[in-house]
Design a protein around this motif. Structure first.
Motif, PDB file in Angstrom:
ATOM      1  N   GLU A   1       9.870  78.744  54.271  1.00 47.15           N
ATOM      2  CA  GLU A   1      10.762  79.182  53.191  1.00 47.15           C
ATOM      3  C   GLU A   1      12.119  79.612  53.736  1.00 47.15           C
ATOM      4  O   GLU A   1      13.165  79.320  53.122  1.00 47.15           O
ATOM      5  CB  GLU A   1      10.112  80.335  52.429  1.00 47.15           C
ATOM      6  N   GLU A   2      12.129  80.302  54.880  1.00 47.27           N
ATOM      7  CA  GLU A   2      13.388  80.749  55.465  1.00 47.27           C
ATOM      8  C   GLU A   2      14.243  79.595  55.968  1.00 47.27           C
ATOM      9  O   GLU A   2      15.468  79.708  56.069  1.00 47.27           O
ATOM     10  CB  GLU A   2      13.103  81.715  56.618  1.00 47.27           C
ATOM     11  N   SER A   3      13.614  78.453  56.270  1.00 47.70           N
ATOM     12  CA  SER A   3      14.354  77.303  56.794  1.00 47.70           C
ATOM     13  C   SER A   3      15.025  76.475  55.702  1.00 47.70           C
ATOM     14  O   SER A   3      15.855  75.615  56.001  1.00 47.70           O
ATOM     15  CB  SER A   3      13.411  76.398  57.590  1.00 47.70           C
ATOM     16  N   LEU A   4      14.677  76.712  54.429  1.00 48.73           N
ATOM     17  CA  LEU A   4      15.247  75.934  53.341  1.00 48.73           C
ATOM     18  C   LEU A   4      16.738  76.236  53.184  1.00 48.73           C
ATOM     19  O   LEU A   4      17.172  77.376  53.387  1.00 48.73           O
ATOM     20  CB  LEU A   4      14.517  76.236  52.029  1.00 48.73           C
ATOM     21  N   PRO A   5      17.553  75.240  52.818  1.00 46.68           N
ATOM     22  CA  PRO A   5      18.981  75.473  52.580  1.00 46.68           C
ATOM     23  C   PRO A   5      19.195  76.507  51.482  1.00 46.68           C
ATOM     24  O   PRO A   5      18.344  76.655  50.596  1.00 46.68           O
ATOM     25  CB  PRO A   5      19.495  74.087  52.153  1.00 46.68           C
TER      26      PRO A   5
ATOM     27  N   GLY B   1      19.804  78.348  48.203  1.00 50.73           N
ATOM     28  CA  GLY B   1      19.720  77.900  46.819  1.00 50.73           C
ATOM     29  C   GLY B   1      18.621  76.917  46.526  1.00 50.73           C
ATOM     30  O   GLY B   1      18.327  76.641  45.362  1.00 50.73           O
ATOM     31  N   GLN B   2      17.988  76.362  47.559  1.00 45.84           N
ATOM     32  CA  GLN B   2      16.910  75.391  47.351  1.00 45.84           C
ATOM     33  C   GLN B   2      15.565  76.109  47.312  1.00 45.84           C
ATOM     34  O   GLN B   2      15.238  76.887  48.206  1.00 45.84           O
ATOM     35  CB  GLN B   2      16.892  74.333  48.456  1.00 45.84           C
ATOM     36  N   GLU B   3      14.790  75.848  46.260  1.00 42.69           N
ATOM     37  CA  GLU B   3      13.492  76.472  46.115  1.00 42.69           C
ATOM     38  C   GLU B   3      12.404  75.598  46.734  1.00 42.69           C
ATOM     39  O   GLU B   3      12.533  74.377  46.816  1.00 42.69           O
ATOM     40  CB  GLU B   3      13.188  76.720  44.637  1.00 42.69           C
ATOM     41  N   SER B   4      11.327  76.243  47.141  1.00 41.96           N
ATOM     42  CA  SER B   4      10.197  75.518  47.725  1.00 41.96           C
ATOM     43  C   SER B   4       9.514  74.658  46.664  1.00 41.96           C
ATOM     44  O   SER B   4       9.357  75.071  45.515  1.00 41.96           O
ATOM     45  CB  SER B   4       9.197  76.503  48.307  1.00 41.96           C
ATOM     46  N   THR B   5       9.117  73.461  47.044  1.00 39.01           N
ATOM     47  CA  THR B   5       8.390  72.558  46.136  1.00 39.01           C
ATOM     48  C   THR B   5       6.908  72.467  46.496  1.00 39.01           C
ATOM     49  O   THR B   5       6.185  71.681  45.908  1.00 39.01           O
ATOM     50  CB  THR B   5       9.008  71.153  46.173  1.00 39.01           C
ATOM     51  N   ILE B   6       6.471  73.252  47.470  1.00 41.22           N
ATOM     52  CA  ILE B   6       5.056  73.258  47.843  1.00 41.22           C
ATOM     53  C   ILE B   6       4.540  74.696  47.816  1.00 41.22           C
ATOM     54  O   ILE B   6       5.296  75.654  48.016  1.00 41.22           O
ATOM     55  CB  ILE B   6       4.815  72.638  49.241  1.00 41.22           C
ATOM     56  N   ASP B   7       3.243  74.848  47.542  1.00 36.28           N
ATOM     57  CA  ASP B   7       2.607  76.156  47.541  1.00 36.28           C
ATOM     58  C   ASP B   7       1.973  76.432  48.900  1.00 36.28           C
ATOM     59  O   ASP B   7       1.607  75.507  49.622  1.00 36.28           O
ATOM     60  CB  ASP B   7       1.519  76.215  46.465  1.00 36.28           C
ATOM     61  N   GLN B   8       1.849  77.705  49.213  1.00 36.41           N
ATOM     62  CA  GLN B   8       1.185  78.055  50.456  1.00 36.41           C
ATOM     63  C   GLN B   8      -0.280  77.621  50.424  1.00 36.41           C
ATOM     64  O   GLN B   8      -0.831  77.169  51.429  1.00 36.41           O
ATOM     65  CB  GLN B   8       1.281  79.558  50.720  1.00 36.41           C
ATOM     66  N   TYR B   9      -0.894  77.741  49.241  1.00 36.70           N
ATOM     67  CA  TYR B   9      -2.281  77.312  49.062  1.00 36.70           C
ATOM     68  C   TYR B   9      -2.328  76.329  47.894  1.00 36.70           C
ATOM     69  O   TYR B   9      -2.252  76.737  46.735  1.00 36.70           O
ATOM     70  CB  TYR B   9      -3.207  78.495  48.767  1.00 36.70           C
ATOM     71  N   ARG B  10      -2.405  75.032  48.194  1.00 37.51           N
ATOM     72  CA  ARG B  10      -2.568  74.041  47.135  1.00 37.51           C
ATOM     73  C   ARG B  10      -4.062  73.886  46.864  1.00 37.51           C
ATOM     74  O   ARG B  10      -4.842  73.602  47.775  1.00 37.51           O
ATOM     75  CB  ARG B  10      -1.974  72.695  47.546  1.00 37.51           C
TER      76      ARG B  10
END
Length: 497
Positions: A402-406, A408-417
Motif C-alpha cells: 500500500e505504501e508503494s502505490l503512487p 492518490g491511487q487506491e489498492s485494487t486487491i485485498d489483503q485476504y481474498r
C-alpha cells in the motif's frame, strides 16, 4: 517448427540419458520393495471435470472419487499378456492402437452488449484424433485437435497459444528404464493437487480463454513441453517435471474476452502486450511432488521453481506486462471424512522479484489456503452429489504494498481474498442426463462466476450439451468482475468414435 522439432529431440535425448543412467547404476531398493509392490498411476488423478471424457460426464460419477491408490481395479493378467504381445511386434508391423477421437460442433453467444468484443463468444468445428503405439516397452502417444474457428477467423498456427487450425495436445514417449521408474518425455497434459477447479500447487499451464468462452472443461488444462520422471518406492512416490522453456498460461489477453488492463476495460481493441521468458534451458521450470498414502489418506508435498504462469508485473517504460520469478512450496492431504471425501491444501508463493513487497510493478508474495469437502446425498435424491470449497489468498507484506502505490491511487486487491465454490450434480435417465452447477463466489471481491451445464448422452457415440458462463461483479477490476460483459451461453454436439 524447426525450433519445436529441436526441442522435442533434446527432450527425448534427456529422457534417454536419464533412463540410461538409471539402468547403469540403479539405486538400491528400500527394504520390502518388489515387483509386486504398489505402483501409482502415471500421473495424479485429474481434478473433477478435466478427464478425457466430456467434462460434465466425468464430473457426474455416482460417488466421490477416492484418492489415488485407495480404489480401482488392477490390470488383469490377460490385459498384461495382451500388452506384452503387442509390444513384441516390430514397430512397423504392429500398427497404431487405440485410435479414438470425436467430431464436435460448438457455438456460443454473449448475452450482453460488449463494446470491446463481438456478439459470438465461440464458434468452431473440432476434430480430435488420439492414437497410441506400443513397441518393445515404449509407448508413443499423440493427441491432436484440428479445428476451424468460424467465429474468430483464422490465425497462424501457434502451438503455445493453441491458435490456428492445429492444437497439439499430446506427443510423447513413455518408457520404464527400471521397475521403479517411469519416464514420459514430450508434449503432455500435467496436473496435481486436490482442488476442484482451484489450483494452488498445480503450476502447469491453464487455458483461461477456453474456460471462459464455452469450450469443454477438459481444455482448461493446456499442454506442457516437458520431461517427467516418476519414482516409486515404499517410502514415498516422487514425481519430477522439467520444462526446458517456460510454458505460460493461455491467459486472457483481450482476443476472446474483455478484461481489466490496469486502467480500464479493454478487449480486441487493446490486446495485452507481454514480455515472456522464452530462452531454451535458461528460462526453464522445475516441479517436484512427493506423495504417500498413510492409513487411507494421501499426503503430498510440492515444490516449484519458475515464473508466475499469467502476467504478474509490468515494465513502466514500455507498458508491457511481465512474468515475475516465482518459487512455490506447498502440501496437501486428501481422504475420507465421514461419508464423503475431504481435502486440505496450502502453498507459499515466494515472489522472487518483490521480496520486500514494496514494488508496485511486481507481484507480492502470497499464502494460499484451501479446504474442500464432497459427498453423495442419497437421503435427498439418488445420483445427487454436492461439494464445497473455501479458498483464501493472503497477500504478504501488504502494508509495504500500500505504501508503494503512487499518491492518490487506491489498492485494487485485498489483503485476504476469499473465495467459496459450490458444485452440485444430479443424474437422470439411467445416468444418461447430467445436470450440474459450479459456482464461484468471492465475499471480499463481491463478484460471482456460475457455470450451469446440461449434458445428455443420446447413445454410446452421440452427446449434446448446453451451458453458460455467467459473471457478476460490483467492480471492473476484480478477477470475475472484469468479465461481467462476457456472460455467454453455448451449445455443442459431439460424435465420439
Amino acid at each position: 517448427m524447426n525450433i519445436k522439432m529441436s526441442f522435442m529431440l533434446r527432450v527425448f535425448s534427456i529422457a534417454v540419458l536419464m533412463g540410461g543412467l538409471a539402468l547403469a547404476a540403479p539405486p538400491s531398493l528400500p527394504s520390502g520393495l518388489s515387483d509386486e509392490g504398489e505402483k501409482s498411476s502415471d500421473s495424479p488423478s485429474l481434478p473433477s471435470g478435466l478427464g478425457g471424457e466430456s467434462s460434465e460426464e466425468k464430473q457426474s460419477t455416482s460417488s466421490p472419487s477416492l484418492p489415488s491408490g485407495l480404489g480401482g481395479d488392477s490390470e488383469s493378467d490377460e490385459q498384461e499378456e495382451s500388452r506384452e504381445d503387442s509390444q513384441s511386434d516390430s514397430f512397423f508391423d504392429s500398427g497404431l492402437t487405440g485410435l479414438t477421437g470425436f467430431l464436435e460442433f460448438r457455438s456460443g453467444w454473449r448475452l450482453q452488449n460488449d463494446e470491446h468484443q463481438q456478439d459470438m463468444s465461440i464458434g468452431e468445428t473440432r476434430l480430435q484424433l488420439e492414437m497410441e503405439k506400443y513397441w518393445e516397452g515404449i509407448t508413443f502417444a499423440i493427441t491432436s485437435d484440428i479445428y476451424y474457428d468460424w467465429a474468430y477467423g483464422g490465425h497462424r498456427v501457434d502451438l503455445e497459444r493453441g491458435e490456428g487450425f492445429l492444437d497439439l495436445r499430446e506427443a510423447n514417449l513413455l518408457f520404464s528404464p527400471a521397475d521403479f521408474v517411469d519416464i514420459k518425455a514430450g508434449r503432455q497434459v500435467l496436473t496435481w493437487g486436490t482442488g476442484d477447479l482451484i489450483f494452488i500447487n498445480d503450476m502447469f499451464p491453464k487455458d483461461w480463454q477456453s474456460f471462459f468462452s464455452g469450450r469443454d472443461t477438459e481444455y482448461l488444462k493446456a499442454p506442457s513441453d516437458a520431461a517427467k520422471a516418476s519414482f516409486y518406492t515404499d517410502i514415498a512416490n516422487v514425481d519430477v517435471v522439467y520444462t526446458p522453456r517456460f510454458d505460460s498460461d493461455r491467459f486472457i489477453n483481450g482476443e476472446r474476452n474483455s478484461y481489466w488492463n490496469g486502467m480500464q476495460t479493454a478487449g480486441e481493441d487493446s490486446l495485452l502486450r507481454t514480455e515472456k521468458p522464452d530462452q531454451w534451458f535458461r528460462d526453464d521450470e522445475w516441479a517436484v511432488r512427493v506423495s504417500k498414502n498413510v492409513q487411507g489418506y494421501e499426503l503430498a508435498a510440492y515444490g516449484y521453481w519458475g515464473y508466475w504462469k499469467s502476467p504478474s508485473g509490468q515494465i513502466p517504460s514500455t507498458g508491457e506486462f511481465t512474468f515475475n520469478d516465482l518459487n512455490v512450496y506447498g502440501a496437501s492431504v486428501r481422504g475420507q471424512v465421514g461419508a464423503g471425501i475431504g481435502n486440505i491444501e496450502l502453498g507459499y508463493y515466494d515472489s522472487r522479484d518483490d521480496q520486500d513487497g514494496d514494488d508496485p510493478f511486481a507481484a507480492n508474495s502470497q499464502m494460499r489456503y484451501l479446504v474442500g469437502y464432497e459427498q453423495d446425498l442419497p437421503q435427498i435424491a439418488s445420483d445427487l452429489t454436492a461439494a464445497v470449497q473455501f479458498y483464501v489468498e493472503q497477500t504478504m507484506r501488504y502494508e509495504s504494498y500500500e505504501e508503494s502505490l503512487p499518491p492518490g491511487q487506491e489498492s485494487t486487491i485485498d489483503q485476504y481474498r476469499q473465495l467459496l465454490t459450490f458444485r452440485i450434480t444430479k443424474l437422470y435417465f439411467n445416468q444418461n442426463l447430467t445436470t450440474s452447477l459450479f459456482t464461484y463466489f468471492s465475499p471480499s471481491d463481491k463478484d460471482v462466476y456460475m457455470r450451469p451445464n446440461i449434458h445428455y448422452k443420446v447413445d454410446d457415440n452421440l452427446a449434446v450439451e448446453a451451458g453458460a458462463n455467467i459473471f457478476w461483479g460490483d467492480y471492473p477490476y476484480t478477477f470475475f468482475g472484469q468479465f461481467r460483459d462476457n456472460t455467454n451461453i453455448y451449445t455443442a454436439v459431439r460424435y465420439s468414435f
